[in-house]
Motif scaffolding. Structure first.
Motif, short mmCIF file in Angstrom:
data_model
loop_
_atom_site.label_atom_id
_atom_site.label_comp_id
_atom_site.label_asym_id
_atom_site.label_seq_id
_atom_site.Cartn_x
_atom_site.Cartn_y
_atom_site.Cartn_z
N ARG A 1 17.64 4.73 -28.91
CA ARG A 1 17.58 5.93 -28.06
C ARG A 1 18.74 5.98 -27.09
O ARG A 1 19.05 7.06 -26.56
CB ARG A 1 16.23 6.00 -27.33
CG ARG A 1 16.00 5.03 -26.19
CD ARG A 1 14.56 5.20 -25.69
NE ARG A 1 14.19 4.28 -24.64
CZ ARG A 1 14.07 4.63 -23.35
NH1 ARG A 1 14.34 5.87 -22.96
NH2 ARG A 1 13.69 3.75 -22.45
N GLU B 1 9.91 -1.09 -32.77
CA GLU B 1 9.82 -1.22 -31.31
C GLU B 1 11.07 -1.93 -30.76
O GLU B 1 11.65 -1.52 -29.76
CB GLU B 1 8.54 -1.99 -30.95
CG GLU B 1 8.41 -2.40 -29.50
CD GLU B 1 8.27 -1.23 -28.55
OE1 GLU B 1 7.77 -0.17 -28.96
OE2 GLU B 1 8.71 -1.37 -27.38
N ILE C 1 12.89 12.36 -23.06
CA ILE C 1 13.15 11.09 -23.74
C ILE C 1 12.26 11.01 -24.98
O ILE C 1 11.20 11.65 -25.04
CB ILE C 1 12.91 9.87 -22.83
CG1 ILE C 1 11.43 9.67 -22.51
CG2 ILE C 1 13.74 9.95 -21.56
CD1 ILE C 1 11.11 8.32 -21.90
N PHE D 1 14.00 0.39 -30.65
CA PHE D 1 13.86 1.67 -29.96
C PHE D 1 14.84 1.86 -28.81
O PHE D 1 15.56 2.86 -28.75
CB PHE D 1 12.41 1.85 -29.48
CG PHE D 1 12.16 3.13 -28.75
CD1 PHE D 1 12.63 4.34 -29.24
CD2 PHE D 1 11.44 3.14 -27.55
CE1 PHE D 1 12.40 5.53 -28.57
CE2 PHE D 1 11.20 4.33 -26.88
CZ PHE D 1 11.68 5.52 -27.38
N ASP D 2 14.90 0.90 -27.89
CA ASP D 2 15.76 1.12 -26.72
C ASP D 2 17.23 1.20 -27.09
O ASP D 2 17.99 1.99 -26.51
CB ASP D 2 15.52 0.03 -25.67
CG ASP D 2 14.30 0.33 -24.80
OD1 ASP D 2 13.90 1.52 -24.71
OD2 ASP D 2 13.73 -0.61 -24.22
N LEU E 1 9.40 14.29 -28.14
CA LEU E 1 10.04 14.15 -26.83
C LEU E 1 9.04 14.37 -25.71
O LEU E 1 8.04 15.06 -25.89
CB LEU E 1 11.16 15.18 -26.69
CG LEU E 1 12.32 15.06 -27.69
CD1 LEU E 1 13.18 16.32 -27.65
CD2 LEU E 1 13.16 13.83 -27.39
N LEU F 1 9.55 9.63 -27.72
CA LEU F 1 8.23 9.04 -27.48
C LEU F 1 8.17 7.56 -27.86
O LEU F 1 7.44 6.79 -27.23
CB LEU F 1 7.17 9.79 -28.31
CG LEU F 1 6.90 11.24 -27.93
CD1 LEU F 1 5.85 11.83 -28.87
CD2 LEU F 1 6.40 11.34 -26.49
N GLY F 2 8.88 7.17 -28.90
CA GLY F 2 8.79 5.80 -29.42
C GLY F 2 8.74 5.84 -30.93
O GLY F 2 8.97 6.89 -31.55
N PRO F 3 8.44 4.72 -31.57
CA PRO F 3 8.41 4.69 -33.05
C PRO F 3 7.41 5.70 -33.62
O PRO F 3 6.28 5.84 -33.13
CB PRO F 3 7.96 3.25 -33.35
CG PRO F 3 8.45 2.46 -32.17
CD PRO F 3 8.27 3.38 -30.99
#
Lengths: 521, 521
Positions: free
Chosen positions: B53, B46, B141, B49-50, B484, B143-145
């Protein structure tokens, strides 16, 4: 939003249209469809599927346009029925009819473009070492018959011939609509128009069916019918989650696209607030009270850092709320839920009632409400962030940007987030953007979330529980992707390949990924 | 495919690598990761992530390529470990390593192309009546981990650095791998290679984590961690459905892409059967027994209309099965399940055991099996259509095309369907194609389903229960779409917009839908 909105005859389960303004039944009774009707509609849709999905793109596009023409041809009877059943004013419904027809035209264009086919061709490499590469071709195919549950708050644009129906039909899926019992007459008129379009275009009747009835049995039977391959829904969180649970419990689970609930945070950044706090307050109430607040994207939450301009915002907003007429709500049930939600917020010690709108005459008049609380209180009590469907909103005052960020981080998934910002706010907006992206489907600046453009770059969707599937949208041309899945064809003879994947079909302008490179021929 | 494949020390839950051929533990013990390790890995993902990405496309593409280079740099130690743990032969594993590296390169190319961003721009129309159109821009974008569960049957290409990991990393999602306990040493070597690539590319360590342990507790903790945003899985139906249930029961449900089970029907059409029945029979057994039948796309079902050439097919296939050496299976558990499945089929009165392969020496040697039954019997008993993972297949003899169609109509969702056909079979193939399309993800002609090309036009997926989500694929470049979702940006200032949506970024060759028209600039 179900049985309460219709008057049911307990003897034969028939029900009648209800005048939104008075709660009085009017007109002839509608027979409630039962399990046999559901089975017949689904069987008919299944029978029609292969014929319909094999229809050429021009036929399908013309069909969508014809539906729009047939809706327009109904004339004023449709507007009058929708006004009576929804309580929405003429201008709004005429606009919504235009939006509905425009949406059908948009999808006609999408169908013609063929981009939704997602064509991909990897030519054979017979000489490749150590193994030859086969000829591989891919297209998207429609999932199968789709069940559509219309919304009460857009009796035209999100109902019988609304976005879910238009996008499913565009994808090549027959549609079985569960008409909303809050507007049975409106739904019947539109369903007849669609049926006329089906006949006029020479398509099988099973391409479209329309089932009506109050209560949940009809919807349950529809979602659990094994011939239904996907579900589109717009409505309450409870309704959406119930359909999702039914769909997941099937022997073969199916996708559910439920657009459920959202409080649509509006963030007032410091420079914008300082520059035009009063103007923002007035404009905010315009968005809040539009259509009695009955929009999925209604601004139910305002976030601001306490500072210059916030008092002006609150003063102007309070003034506008006090002056706001009570809006006519869609049904007595929606009105009762609104009253309940507003009363619950007003009764909380940590919530200040900043202003209430005018009380109205009539059993479905919703009195606007504007509340205020602190970030600490909002963070401590989840209930303050629950949707109150209608013209209710709560201002959350934060001490600084860090506290604002904590409030955003604690939000559930939302359809939209709005930033009011000036040039000096850009650094803060850039810092907040990654957080907002993960929590919403659409981020807008210096406007209000209640206008949802039907366009190619629109997302009306967002993370759970705003919707049940964040991977798509229910408004705009991207919505067609919800009803498609990929199939790959390997070394198939030209005569057996689907027409759009044959060598001879390669020149009709449909986008294709050829060996990984996009091409437009 | 879980605990049985590892030797667990009950004192400290550590476990050891097991030699596939003997079931004997070997080497040092691996510590089992617990709930704290899961939480730490997810928190790290987490946190990363930012940053990850937001990495530019070239950095991310180079990272994927670097992973491949680091895997190659491990050298023969990796092949030796994988041979010992999986029982698969050297040539196969060297090929699989090439496939794994090639897959990473493919996704590097996909990342560079930017097509996955799904850019859409609808320019503002300030003069439009009755209302102006806002400026709308859309991108996908991540989705996340993502939690990835590797498969035992492809210890390289579908495991730690396999297709799920590669496509999730390509999408911009950090990955937490739950390593398969059947090949812990192989997994550890690959995980180290990925970590070296993370460091070499200057990415945050949380971009990749690797957790190991036998049993289900680890996987349960991982899928239910609130920071995990999606799950990729390849394995048994039971395992996949368990993960799906966990994911759906979360406070915020998440997508699960589980590739679970398939018997991959092979249809022998009459003209092809007549022309080359014997050759088809021999080739069929080549596909059936390859890798001890341990492919998701193994041809477990053969459908034919009784007629000229079928006897030749059966005779040749029987001869080839009888000559087939017993293949070394992946684990004692998989071997036991195979034995159980084969014994159950052999014990059914309506099933004829046509041929068995050679019995082997060793506790995981799978003896090939070829059965036969009638369409009537197959239609009457669902169990005849269940997957037996390994070199087992059943021939279903149909009386005519109508009965063949009924058998196809009764099939569960499958990964593949194969048509063996000549020109005279084209009309029948065209009639069957719409039925097959609705039941499978890939349709191939005159080949065998066991080769799955990593390509743009590949679909390794299909309707439930072949997978838990028919809307995508787990092999090929389209797999990136699983991780995504779309976000729309309305009237955002240039400085706040994501870089790829700014006006100045419009000329870098990324495909974009501009006002509904595809463009490549």
């Amino acid at each position: 939003m179900t049985a309460d909105s219709a008057t049911i005859d307990s003897a034969d389960s028939s029900f009648r249209s209800v005048v939104a303004a008075t709660g009085e039944p009017v007109g002839a009774a509608f027979a409630t469809h039962g399990p046999d009707d559901v089975a017949a509609a689904c069987a008919s849709a299944e029978d029609a599927f292969d014929t319909y999905r094999a229809s050429d793109r021009e036929t399908r596009a013309r069909f969508l346009e014809r539906i729009g023409e047939e809706i327009v041809a109904i004339g004023d009877d449709l507007i009058v029925a929708a006004m009576r059943e929804s309580g929405l004013p003429r201008a709004r419904l005429e606009g919504e009819r235009g939006r509905t027809v425009g949406q059908l035209k948009l999808f006609a264009g999408v169908v013609r473009s063929g981009a939704w086919l997602g064509l991909r061709i990897d030519p054979a490499m017979p000489e490749r070492q150590p193994l030859p590469r086969p000829d591989l071709r891919l297209r998207m195919i429609p999932l199968g018959p789709v069940a559509v549950f219309g919304a009460s708050n857009f009796p035209l644009a999100f109902s019988t011939a609304g976005g879910d129906t238009a996008s499913a039909l565009a994808a090549g899926c027959p549609v079985v609509v569960k008409g909303h019992p809050a507007h049975p007459q409106t739904g019947a008129l539109v369903a007849d128009a669609i049926r006329r379009a089906v006949a006029a275009c020479g398509l099988p009747a099973g391409v479209f069916s329309h089932l009506v009835g109050p209560g949940n049995a009809l919807g349950t039977a529809l979602v659990t019918d094994p011939r239904i391959a996907a579900v589109g829904f717009t409505g309450s969180r409870g309704g959406g989650l119930a359909l999702l649970a039914l769909a997941q419990a099937r022997a073969v689970p199916i996708p559910v696209y439920a657009e459920m609930s959202s409080i649509n945070p509006v963030v007032l950044l410091p420079a914008a607030l300082k520059a035009r706090g009063a103007a923002l307050g007035t404009a905010f109430v315009g968005s809040l009270t539009m259509g009695a607040g009955q929009f999925c994207t209604n601004p139910g939450l305002v976030l601001a850092i306490d500072g210059e301009g916030l008092d002006a915002f609150v003063t102007a907003a309070s003034h506008a709320v006090v002056e706001a007429d009570a809006g006519l709500m869609l049904t007595t049930g929606i009105h009762a839920a609104y009253q309940h939600g507003v009363d619950a917020l007003a009764g909380r010690p940590e919530v200040e009632t900043v202003a209430r709108g005018k009380a109205g005459n009539g059993i479905t008049r919703g009195q606007a409400a504007f509340f205020s609380t602190t970030a600490a209180a909002f963070l401590a009590e989840k209930a303050l962030g629950h949707e109150v469907f209608g013209a209710s909103s709560i201002l959350v005052k934060c001490q600084d940007e860090a506290e604002l960020a904590r409030v955003i981080a604690g939000l559930e998934g939302q359809l939209t987030a709005t930033l009011h910002m000036d040039a000096d706010d850009e650094p803060a907006a850039a810092r907040l953007l990654p957080m907002l992206e993960r929590r919403v489907g659409r981020i807008l600046a210096n406007g209000w979330p209640t206008g949802v453009e039907v366009a190619h770059a629109m997302v009306h969707g967002g993370p759970y529980p705003a919707t049940s599937d964040a991977r798509t949208t229910s408004v705009g041309s991207l919505a067609i992707d919800r009803f498609l899945r990929p199939v790959s064809y390997q070394n198939l003879a030209q005569g057996v390949l689907p027409p759009e994947l044959r060598d001879a079909a390669a020149q009709d302008g449909v986008p294709c990924l050829r060996d990984g490179t996009p091409s437009l021929d």
